[in-house]
Design a protein around this motif. Structure first.
Motif, PDB file in Angstrom:
ATOM      1  N   MET A   1       0.820  -1.181   0.000  1.00 37.83           N
ATOM      2  CA  MET A   1       0.000   0.000   0.000  1.00 37.83           C
ATOM      3  C   MET A   1       0.873   1.258   0.000  1.00 37.83           C
ATOM      4  SD  MET A   1      -3.312   0.786   2.295  1.00 37.83           S
ATOM      5  CE  MET A   1      -2.809   1.772   3.651  1.00 37.83           C
ATOM      6  N   ARG A   2       1.973   1.187   0.741  1.00 39.50           N
ATOM      7  CA  ARG A   2       2.873   2.329   0.795  1.00 39.50           C
ATOM      8  C   ARG A   2       3.471   2.620  -0.580  1.00 39.50           C
ATOM      9  NH1 ARG A   2       6.736   0.988   4.920  1.00 39.50           N
ATOM     10  NH2 ARG A   2       5.017   1.421   6.311  1.00 39.50           N
ATOM     11  N   ARG A   3       3.852   1.548  -1.307  1.00 45.23           N
ATOM     12  CA  ARG A   3       4.401   1.735  -2.657  1.00 45.23           C
ATOM     13  C   ARG A   3       3.367   2.332  -3.599  1.00 45.23           C
ATOM     14  NH1 ARG A   3       6.457  -3.848  -4.273  1.00 45.23           N
ATOM     15  NH2 ARG A   3       5.205  -4.456  -2.504  1.00 45.23           N
ATOM     16  N   TYR A   4       2.136   1.863  -3.491  1.00 38.94           N
ATOM     17  CA  TYR A   4       1.067   2.415  -4.331  1.00 38.94           C
ATOM     18  C   TYR A   4       0.865   3.900  -4.025  1.00 38.94           C
ATOM     19  CZ  TYR A   4      -3.558   3.561  -6.028  1.00 38.94           C
ATOM     20  OH  TYR A   4      -4.610   4.189  -6.632  1.00 38.94           O
ATOM     21  N   TRP A   5       0.826   4.236  -2.743  1.00 41.39           N
ATOM     22  CA  TRP A   5       0.593   5.618  -2.344  1.00 41.39           C
ATOM     23  C   TRP A   5       1.695   6.532  -2.899  1.00 41.39           C
ATOM     24  CZ3 TRP A   5      -3.738   7.552  -0.823  1.00 41.39           C
ATOM     25  CH2 TRP A   5      -3.779   8.804  -0.244  1.00 41.39           C
ATOM     26  N   ARG A   6       2.911   6.046  -2.872  1.00 46.93           N
ATOM     27  CA  ARG A   6       4.018   6.830  -3.435  1.00 46.93           C
ATOM     28  C   ARG A   6       3.922   6.911  -4.958  1.00 46.93           C
ATOM     29  NH1 ARG A   6       8.558   4.257   0.420  1.00 46.93           N
ATOM     30  NH2 ARG A   6       8.129   5.539   2.237  1.00 46.93           N
ATOM     31  N   ALA A   7       3.506   5.811  -5.601  1.00 43.41           N
ATOM     32  CA  ALA A   7       3.400   5.776  -7.062  1.00 43.41           C
ATOM     33  C   ALA A   7       2.354   6.757  -7.576  1.00 43.41           C
ATOM     34  CB  ALA A   7       3.077   4.366  -7.535  1.00 43.41           C
ATOM     35  N   VAL A   8       1.275   6.941  -6.845  1.00 44.62           N
ATOM     36  CA  VAL A   8       0.225   7.875  -7.281  1.00 44.62           C
ATOM     37  C   VAL A   8       0.426   9.263  -6.696  1.00 44.62           C
ATOM     38  CG1 VAL A   8      -1.474   6.057  -7.643  1.00 44.62           C
ATOM     39  CG2 VAL A   8      -1.368   7.209  -5.427  1.00 44.62           C
ATOM     40  N   GLU A   9       1.590   9.444  -6.029  1.00 49.18           N
ATOM     41  CA  GLU A   9       1.952  10.728  -5.421  1.00 49.18           C
ATOM     42  C   GLU A   9       0.892  11.217  -4.457  1.00 49.18           C
ATOM     43  OE1 GLU A   9       2.827  13.327  -8.675  1.00 49.18           O
ATOM     44  OE2 GLU A   9       4.539  12.132  -9.314  1.00 49.18           O
ATOM     45  N   GLY A  10       0.454  10.310  -3.580  1.00 48.03           N
ATOM     46  CA  GLY A  10      -0.542  10.649  -2.571  1.00 48.03           C
ATOM     47  C   GLY A  10       0.011  11.604  -1.530  1.00 48.03           C
ATOM     48  N   LYS A  11      -0.830  12.490  -1.085  1.00 50.05           N
ATOM     49  CA  LYS A  11      -0.427  13.466  -0.058  1.00 50.05           C
ATOM     50  C   LYS A  11      -0.662  12.873   1.318  1.00 50.05           C
ATOM     51  CE  LYS A  11       0.090  16.545  -3.313  1.00 50.05           C
ATOM     52  NZ  LYS A  11       1.149  16.202  -4.169  1.00 50.05           N
ATOM     53  N   SER A  12      -0.124  13.519   2.344  1.00 51.92           N
ATOM     54  CA  SER A  12      -0.340  13.031   3.704  1.00 51.92           C
ATOM     55  C   SER A  12      -1.810  13.222   4.085  1.00 51.92           C
ATOM     56  CB  SER A  12       0.568  13.766   4.693  1.00 51.92           C
ATOM     57  OG  SER A  12       0.239  15.138   4.713  1.00 51.92           O
ATOM     58  N   ILE A  13      -2.300  12.297   4.902  1.00 48.63           N
ATOM     59  CA  ILE A  13      -3.709  12.309   5.300  1.00 48.63           C
ATOM     60  C   ILE A  13      -3.811  12.922   6.688  1.00 48.63           C
ATOM     61  CG2 ILE A  13      -5.709  10.869   5.810  1.00 48.63           C
ATOM     62  CD1 ILE A  13      -4.556   8.834   3.833  1.00 48.63           C
ATOM     63  N   GLY A  14      -4.669  13.915   6.810  1.00 47.02           N
ATOM     64  CA  GLY A  14      -4.882  14.584   8.085  1.00 47.02           C
ATOM     65  C   GLY A  14      -6.132  14.083   8.790  1.00 47.02           C
ATOM     66  N   ILE A  15      -6.315  14.534  10.000  1.00 46.56           N
ATOM     67  CA  ILE A  15      -7.459  14.104  10.800  1.00 46.56           C
ATOM     68  C   ILE A  15      -8.776  14.571  10.180  1.00 46.56           C
ATOM     69  CG2 ILE A  15      -7.401  16.087  12.372  1.00 46.56           C
ATOM     70  CD1 ILE A  15      -8.155  12.472  13.375  1.00 46.56           C
ATOM     71  N   THR A  16      -8.785  15.707   9.500  1.00 46.66           N
ATOM     72  CA  THR A  16     -10.025  16.188   8.888  1.00 46.66           C
ATOM     73  C   THR A  16     -10.489  15.252   7.773  1.00 46.66           C
ATOM     74  OG1 THR A  16      -8.765  17.646   7.436  1.00 46.66           O
ATOM     75  CG2 THR A  16      -9.619  18.602   9.467  1.00 46.66           C
ATOM     76  N   GLN A  17      -9.547  14.712   7.007  1.00 43.98           N
ATOM     77  CA  GLN A  17      -9.921  13.764   5.953  1.00 43.98           C
ATOM     78  C   GLN A  17     -10.449  12.461   6.547  1.00 43.98           C
ATOM     79  OE1 GLN A  17      -6.845  15.267   5.826  1.00 43.98           O
ATOM     80  NE2 GLN A  17      -7.006  16.584   4.042  1.00 43.98           N
ATOM     81  N   VAL A  18      -9.848  12.006   7.638  1.00 41.89           N
ATOM     82  CA  VAL A  18     -10.296  10.773   8.288  1.00 41.89           C
ATOM     83  C   VAL A  18     -11.701  10.952   8.854  1.00 41.89           C
ATOM     84  CG1 VAL A  18      -9.853   9.186  10.196  1.00 41.89           C
ATOM     85  CG2 VAL A  18      -7.963   9.982   8.786  1.00 41.89           C
ATOM     86  N   VAL A  19     -11.953  12.078   9.526  1.00 40.09           N
ATOM     87  CA  VAL A  19     -13.278  12.356  10.081  1.00 40.09           C
ATOM     88  C   VAL A  19     -14.316  12.469   8.969  1.00 40.09           C
ATOM     89  CG1 VAL A  19     -14.643  14.089  11.337  1.00 40.09           C
ATOM     90  CG2 VAL A  19     -12.402  13.405  12.181  1.00 40.09           C
ATOM     91  N   SER A  20     -13.964  13.127   7.884  1.00 35.68           N
ATOM     92  CA  SER A  20     -14.882  13.257   6.754  1.00 35.68           C
ATOM     93  C   SER A  20     -15.207  11.895   6.149  1.00 35.68           C
ATOM     94  CB  SER A  20     -14.260  14.170   5.693  1.00 35.68           C
ATOM     95  OG  SER A  20     -15.058  14.210   4.545  1.00 35.68           O
ATOM     96  N   ALA A  21     -14.208  11.048   5.998  1.00 34.16           N
ATOM     97  CA  ALA A  21     -14.431   9.712   5.435  1.00 34.16           C
ATOM     98  C   ALA A  21     -15.317   8.875   6.345  1.00 34.16           C
ATOM     99  CB  ALA A  21     -13.099   9.016   5.207  1.00 34.16           C
ATOM    100  N   LEU A  22     -15.089   8.939   7.656  1.00 36.83           N
ATOM    101  CA  LEU A  22     -15.921   8.183   8.599  1.00 36.83           C
ATOM    102  C   LEU A  22     -17.360   8.695   8.603  1.00 36.83           C
ATOM    103  CD1 LEU A  22     -13.449   7.729  11.582  1.00 36.83           C
ATOM    104  CD2 LEU A  22     -14.232   5.997   9.961  1.00 36.83           C
TER     105      LEU A  22
END
Length: 101
Positions: A1-22
């Motif tokens: 998963m880490r390799r995929y995240w780097r391959a798609v140039e994913g940004k760091s995930i903050g608490i606001t994104q986690v709360v929104s997703a939940l």
């Protein structure tokens, strides 16, 4: 998963994104069919939220049963309170509605 995240140039995930997703997962917002009218039945041109409500009932029922089982395990092994539990105990208060869902 880490390799995929780097391959798609994913940004760091903050608490606001986690709360929104939940929050979206809890309301099953994406099952409102984008326009908010619910799913379209194949045989007729009408919309309904029945499928969304059924999915929510199953999800919340599973979560309540999982919570009841987890609390029962903690009560049994950590607090040395073996089953059966009383009608107003936390495992029963979570498990009964969870089983009905």
């Amino acid at each position: 998963m880490r390799r995929y995240w780097r391959a798609v140039e994913g940004k760091s995930i903050g608490i606001t994104q986690v709360v929104s997703a939940l929050r979206k997962a809890a309301h099953m917002k994406d099952l409102a069919a984008g326009h908010g009218e619910g799913c379209n039945f194949e045989d007729q041109d009408r919309f309904s939220h029945a499928r969304r409500y059924a999915h929510q009932a199953i999800m919340y029922g599973f979560l309540l049963c999982f919570g009841a089982t987890s609390i029962g395990t903690v009560m049994h092994y950590i607090f040395v309170l073996p089953a059966p539990y009383g009608a107003l105990s936390l495992p029963k208060l979570l498990g009964v509605p969870g089983g009905l869902c």
